[in-house]
Scaffold this motif. Structure first.
Motif: not given
Lengths: 479, 479
Positions: B385-386, B406-407, B257, B297-298, B295, B403-404, B300, B382
């Motif tokens: 990251r963005d 996700a966490g 993860t 976005d969602e 995490w 790659q973006k 894991p 977040k």
């Protein structure tokens, strides 16, 4: 399941261990699939031509380690826990040979670690009793540290600058002239020794120590296959002149002030002579000063490091004995090039000691109450020592000898050779009393016992000794 | 002073290193007494038949390490610091050969460790920025811990029971069913890996990992001469089916993860398949879960440990990434027999992790505010990251791909092969910017860079990337 194998009767490996080994290798090779049921112990015993009790012993160990499992509905099955079989791999450092010396009695130390925290009377424990712990001083330090808190990221490789500064300042009171740049914070003296071992020692280095030595109870030098050599001691300390020249690396490990386990203090003259010798012969010295602050009668002589003008001494300090082992903080003082090297290796081993501990300890050492606390520790320890000596005199005066310690935690008993110390340890253990057999500290000490008067109250210590005395008398009367 | 020696021109050892070695051995043998003056560099150069700059290089190193000293009144003399000569002993673990893989670029890591805390912009640092640190939560925990304080002695080998209990409770939220008896407290994940290495691995064990792997940047498996083998990866995670059967020990290390450095997440299906495979083939797995709570976005998929019904997974947890690396606290969850073994070895290595850290962390994890804090960390991360992705898009979109994530903390850049990453690292370093070259994580990653968006603020990160972009354009325009 097929088990076409029989033990080798001529092997030095005990038969139950051979059974374990054969099971492990069958499982590792995949010959025995997961969940496969083992034949009954009776069947195995008949197939191996061994006693059923031998099979049972092997099965008990394999069950405890999770290699086998008891199946629902009876029977023993292969567990699929793949880590368990790994445990039976030989670990390199267990193969260490303490050349010419007794191999440290690991079974005894493991037993002490295990029973110590549950024991009724702890005559073994090299820590101050919880009743001596300065709750308010520590609470105040935690409070102070918390108000200064801004973040808790990794600290620099050498540790907190504020902590290194106050340590350097406090060392000046012992005539050690140093600065924060020459101090490395570690997670305790055990780690200090490990860093030295992996960073500086060559394989097979010769380490000179006292005949009974704290260092011999540790495994820390095993990874470099260090060889211990014992130096004779007299009332002034160890006789360094027995060190012999040789091809390989040589160094000296010594606790000059309130030795563990024997309790002695190296005289001022011997210290000066040793430093002179070290300078002339380029002998590196590890000076372990863990007990230095804990004098009971008079302030001890200067540390070796204070006399060392050539960087021959690496000085190990620790807060474990004078304040709190749970902080896990120690320090190394030495030439800056060495300190830098050790700091680099420390970063690669554990990324530094706890910042929380370092922050709190900085507050403690900067608090004027810390010196007042040390005063009261010395007073309380002195009462414990004197009470311990008097109960020893009346209870064991006939069967043991000892020197009065001038500081630190320990009384080193030499028992009548007719006493079986291992048996005494077992008997005490069965009765909730823990003591440290001398054999843990070296091969010549099988008639010795290390007692600590630091942990238990006077009355608890006395109660323990009275029972020990009864066990000894019972042993001697049987002969 | 006689120096009857000349370098071996056919040797692979550089000449300046040969000069160092010969000096060290003369000093160690006692041929060159303390305080003896060395001939001038000009004289030495003519005697050795080498350039004066070669002699100068050797002398600089020997002076820095304290083997030589500059005498008052000029000239170079032999220092008597006996520890310094020891530093030049070869250390076993430096000889480690990362078979078939690039040998970890230790010089680069040392450099990063050294410059990181002074750098102006830290794009390398795998820690939350100090501005994210929850000062009040931690202050409250220290206060609470201090009011409950009674003593600070050694804790039991497995660590504080209260801490192990709350960790087991929190793991239940991840569907990991465990209890305090199966949790070992360590001084961080690096130590967890070390304990596993010395306690369970056989010499020469094969360790499967991703092509670029955090584990390859560490030295922790070197003492057991572990061999790394890389497994290919796809969007679902690593392709475990490329693991080959063999005679020796095999195990898998994985961060399923939010991987370090590549940032990926193993899919739910791949996790289930891997666990099934591990069970059938008895593959032991080390699951490093340091970033699991982070995490963006969602939530894991479940950890591997939650799916593991056979004890194949040793699960490593840590508080360093989600709260504070300075606490130096991690944990291992696994079969009880393994945990017991690791605890015993831990006692013999450092007598346990800091009690202060354990007490304070227990309070933090029991505080309902901790979960609220984790929420805000995720929100802040977040945003970082963005913002990072958008500045990368505009500044490096032409010369790099990624790659973006996700966490977790990291963006793994693959740069245009025309960019010289080592040169970029040096240039950035000279301008106060630190980044991690991919080569630190494995041989196939010489065109990669690991960026962390966790430490710096959005504007600092952007400023750093803009400079990096300029360096890259300058490099490319020269071609």
């Amino acid at each position: 399941m097929e088990v076409n194998w029989q033990p080798d009767a001529t092997s030095k490996i005990p038969v139950y261990q051979q059974i374990i080994n054969t099971c492990i290798s069958h499982i590792q090779r995949g010959d025995w699939p997961i969940n496969a049921q083992l034949p009954s112990q009776r069947q195995l015993a008949s197939q191996f031509h061994v006693n059923r009790s031998t099979v049972a012993k092997a099965m008990t160990i394999l069950l405890a380690d999770g290699v086998l499992t008891t199946a629902f509905g009876g029977g023993t099955r292969i567990a699929s826990n793949s880590w368990s079989t790994m445990m039976h791999q030989p670990v390199d450092w267990q193969d260490f040979i303490d050349s010419g010396e007794f191999v440290a009695n690991q079974a005894t130390i493991q037993r002490i670690n295990k029973v110590e925290t549950q024991a009724r009377i702890r005559l073994s424990t090299g820590e101050l009793g919880p009743d001596i712990f300065p709750v308010e001083l520590m609470q105040h330090a935690m409070l102070q540290a918390s108000t200064k808190l801004t973040s808790m990221n990794y600290l620099p490789p050498m540790g907190s600058l504020a902590l290194r500064q106050i340590i350097a300042e406090r060392l000046a009171k012992w005539d050690i002239q140093t600065s924060a740049d020459s101090v490395l914070i570690t997670s305790g003296s055990l780690q200090s020794l490990q860093l030295i071992a992996v960073s500086l020692l060559a394989d097979g280095a010769t380490v000179y120590t006292t005949p009974a030595s704290y260092l011999k109870s540790l495994r820390v030098l095993q990874s470099v296959h260090a060889q211990f050599k014992s130096l004779p001691t007299d009332r002034q300390g160890l006789q360094y002149w027995h060190i012999t020249a040789g091809e390989g690396q040589r160094l000296l490990y010594v606790i000059p002030t309130f030795d563990n386990p024997a309790g002695g203090v190296m005289s001022q003259q011997r210290r000066a002579d040793l430093i002179q010798y070290a300078q002339e012969r380029r002998l590196p010295i590890i000076e372990d000063s863990a007990y230095q602050d804990l004098w009971l009668d008079e302030r001890p002589p200067q540390p070796l490091k204070a006399l060392d003008k050539s960087g021959n001494v690496l000085y190990l300090g620790s807060i474990s004995k004078s304040l709190a082992p749970g902080m896990r903080i120690g320090w190394i003082v030495g030439p800056q090039s060495i300190i830098k090297r050790l700091a680099d290796v420390k970063m690669q081993t554990d990324y530094g000691a706890s910042s929380v501990s370092q922050m709190v300890l900085t507050e403690v050492l900067n608090d004027p109450d810390y010196d007042r606390y040390l005063e009261t520790v010395r007073q309380k320890l002195k009462l414990r020592r004197d009470s311990a000596l008097s109960v020893l005199e009346s209870e064991l005066g006939q069967v043991a000898t000892w020197q009065k310690p001038a500081g630190g935690f320990y009384i080193w008993l030499t028992l009548d050779p007719a006493v079986n110390v291992q048996q005494l340890f077992d008997q005490a253990d069965q009765n909730g009393i823990v003591l440290n057999p001398g054999s843990v500290y070296g091969s010549g000490a099988q008639h010795n016992v290390r007692l600590s008067y630091a942990f238990e109250t006077e009355s608890q210590f006395a109660a323990g000794i009275k029972q020990i005395s009864r066990f000894i008398r019972a042993q001697l009367s049987k002969e």
